[in-house]
Design a protein around this motif. Structure first.
Motif, PDB file in Angstrom:
ATOM      1  N   UNK A 202      69.905  -1.812  16.705  1.00 20.85           N
ATOM      2  CA  UNK A 202      70.726  -0.646  16.378  1.00 20.85           C
ATOM      3  C   UNK A 202      72.119  -0.781  16.980  1.00 20.85           C
ATOM      4  N   UNK A 203      72.193  -1.286  18.218  1.00 20.07           N
ATOM      5  CA  UNK A 203      73.483  -1.496  18.868  1.00 20.07           C
ATOM      6  C   UNK A 203      74.312  -2.524  18.105  1.00 20.07           C
ATOM      7  N   UNK A 204      73.646  -3.577  17.638  1.00 25.17           N
ATOM      8  CA  UNK A 204      74.329  -4.626  16.870  1.00 25.17           C
ATOM      9  C   UNK A 204      74.921  -4.042  15.588  1.00 25.17           C
ATOM     10  N   UNK A 205      74.129  -3.228  14.884  1.00 24.51           N
ATOM     11  CA  UNK A 205      74.609  -2.605  13.647  1.00 24.51           C
ATOM     12  C   UNK A 205      75.794  -1.690  13.930  1.00 24.51           C
ATOM     13  N   UNK A 206      75.681  -0.871  14.972  1.00 27.70           N
ATOM     14  CA  UNK A 206      76.752   0.067  15.309  1.00 27.70           C
ATOM     15  C   UNK A 206      78.038  -0.674  15.680  1.00 27.70           C
ATOM     16  N   UNK A 207      77.927  -1.680  16.549  1.00 24.32           N
ATOM     17  CA  UNK A 207      79.115  -2.422  16.970  1.00 24.32           C
ATOM     18  C   UNK A 207      79.765  -3.145  15.799  1.00 24.32           C
ATOM     19  N   UNK A 208      78.954  -3.658  14.878  1.00 25.53           N
ATOM     20  CA  UNK A 208      79.503  -4.337  13.705  1.00 25.53           C
ATOM     21  C   UNK A 208      80.307  -3.359  12.847  1.00 25.53           C
ATOM     22  N   UNK A 209      79.767  -2.151  12.652  1.00 26.24           N
ATOM     23  CA  UNK A 209      80.481  -1.127  11.859  1.00 26.24           C
ATOM     24  C   UNK A 209      81.805  -0.765  12.521  1.00 26.24           C
ATOM     25  N   UNK A 210      81.779  -0.573  13.855  1.00 22.89           N
ATOM     26  CA  UNK A 210      82.995  -0.204  14.583  1.00 22.89           C
ATOM     27  C   UNK A 210      84.057  -1.298  14.455  1.00 22.89           C
ATOM     28  N   UNK A 211      83.662  -2.552  14.664  1.00 18.83           N
ATOM     29  CA  UNK A 211      84.642  -3.647  14.583  1.00 18.83           C
ATOM     30  C   UNK A 211      85.165  -3.822  13.163  1.00 18.83           C
ATOM     31  N   UNK A 212      84.292  -3.642  12.178  1.00 11.86           N
ATOM     32  CA  UNK A 212      84.748  -3.722  10.783  1.00 11.86           C
ATOM     33  C   UNK A 212      85.787  -2.640  10.512  1.00 11.86           C
ATOM     34  N   UNK A 213      85.539  -1.423  10.987  1.00 11.46           N
ATOM     35  CA  UNK A 213      86.490  -0.329  10.774  1.00 11.46           C
ATOM     36  C   UNK A 213      87.835  -0.637  11.422  1.00 11.46           C
ATOM     37  N   UNK A 214      87.811  -1.113  12.669  1.00 17.60           N
ATOM     38  CA  UNK A 214      89.065  -1.462  13.339  1.00 17.60           C
ATOM     39  C   UNK A 214      89.749  -2.646  12.656  1.00 17.60           C
TER      40      UNK A 214
END
Length: 309
Positions: A202-214
């Protein structure tokens, strides 16, 4: 589709030849190393505070066993805390700090500390340079003639998305390896329990979404203004100077999410609490705005780059 994927691979080749990828990797190594050092230093500080509390309690004739058998209540008022049993509180903080030094707990630790602030900055800068690459090397006209605007734009766009996922994966693995080597180097005997590993997907998915957005936002901003300087200044202003705007502000969403999917009991950074909002609606709205920005920037920059004769 095959042509687009081929162009994405070409973009990765350019990023490698320009040393963007190796520079990014070096920053990730530094980030993970600093996280390990911060965890080690945090343990020493908490042990020192525990020893000080122990001395204070012993003067009052209270043993550790007695303190642990008593209730612990923590009342928060804004950023201040009122602790009813300081020794018990400090004892469990030392335990949590020892658990945090287990290499398999390292991904949780880095993503609850310096990575919250610095990973989006690092990847945002990377995305700015990817967007500006052909302008910097004066190859934009050749690339447009060879590939066309659509292929050029989306090959860079998808390379950033893939790289964002890769950065999170590499950071996760690097943090484990570096924490293991750091423990060997300083002779740390970390607590063997692994408390946070089950949350990694879940952390991996969340961090990936955040970095993609930035990454996507600062790729679009650089494409629109055609200046890495303006984009990087905007990135630093937003991350370091602009306060939490609350509501659906991306920083506010991040602050609210971190406490829900990570164990922050041994975090090395004090993160301010986010203002309560609907997380799901917030992320949906943010992604919706990002999609709108993609369409607008694509159309505007295409018209600017390839005007009809």
């Amino acid at each position: 589709m095959k042509s687009l994927w081929d162009n994405v691979k070409v973009q990765f080749f350019y990023q490698w030849k320009a040393k963007y990828i190796i520079t990014l990797f070096m920053f990730l190594v530094i980030l993970c190393s600093f996280s390990s050092y911060s965890q080690y230093n945090s343990l020493h500080l908490k042990e020192a505070r525990f020893n000080s509390s122990m001395e204070m309690y012993e003067k009052d004739g209270i043993t550790l066993k007695q303190a642990l058998s008593e209730e612990l209540e923590i009342k928060t008022d804004g950023n201040s805390e009122e602790i009813s049993n300081i020794l018990k509180y400090d004892y469990y903080r030392v335990i949590a700090a020892k658990v945090a030094l287990n290499p398999l707990n390292a991904p949780n630790q880095i993503f609850t500390s310096i990575a919250i602030l610095f990973l989006p900055i690092i990847f945002g800068i990377y995305s700015c340079h990817v967007a500006f690459f052909d302008f910097k090397h004066k190859t934009i006209k050749n690339q447009l003639l060879l590939k066309g605007y659509k292929n050029l734009f989306f090959s860079k766009f998808f390379s950033i998305i893939i790289m964002a996922i890769g950065v999170v994966l590499v950071t996760t693995l690097l943090s484990i390896v570096i924490q293991y080597l750091f423990n060997l180097f300083v002779g740390v005997q970390a607590n063997t329990s692994v408390n946070y590993l089950k949350e990694v997907p879940l952390q991996f998915l969340y961090q990936s979404v955040v970095l993609i957005l930035f990454g996507v936002f600062f790729f679009l901003l650089t494409t629109a203004v055609r200046s890495t300087l303006v984009s990087i200044i905007a990135l630093f202003l937003y991350m370091l100077l602009v306060p939490n705007l609350g509501g659906f502000d991306l920083k506010n969403l991040m602050l609210l999410t971190v406490s829900k999917i990570y164990n922050t009991s041994a975090a090395t950074m004090d993160v301010v609490a986010g203002e309560d909002t609907n997380l799901i609606l917030g992320y949906v709205a943010t992604i919706g705005v990002w999609i709108l920005l993609i369409v607008l920037v694509y159309k505007i920059d295409k018209k600017r780059s390839c005007p009809r004769l």
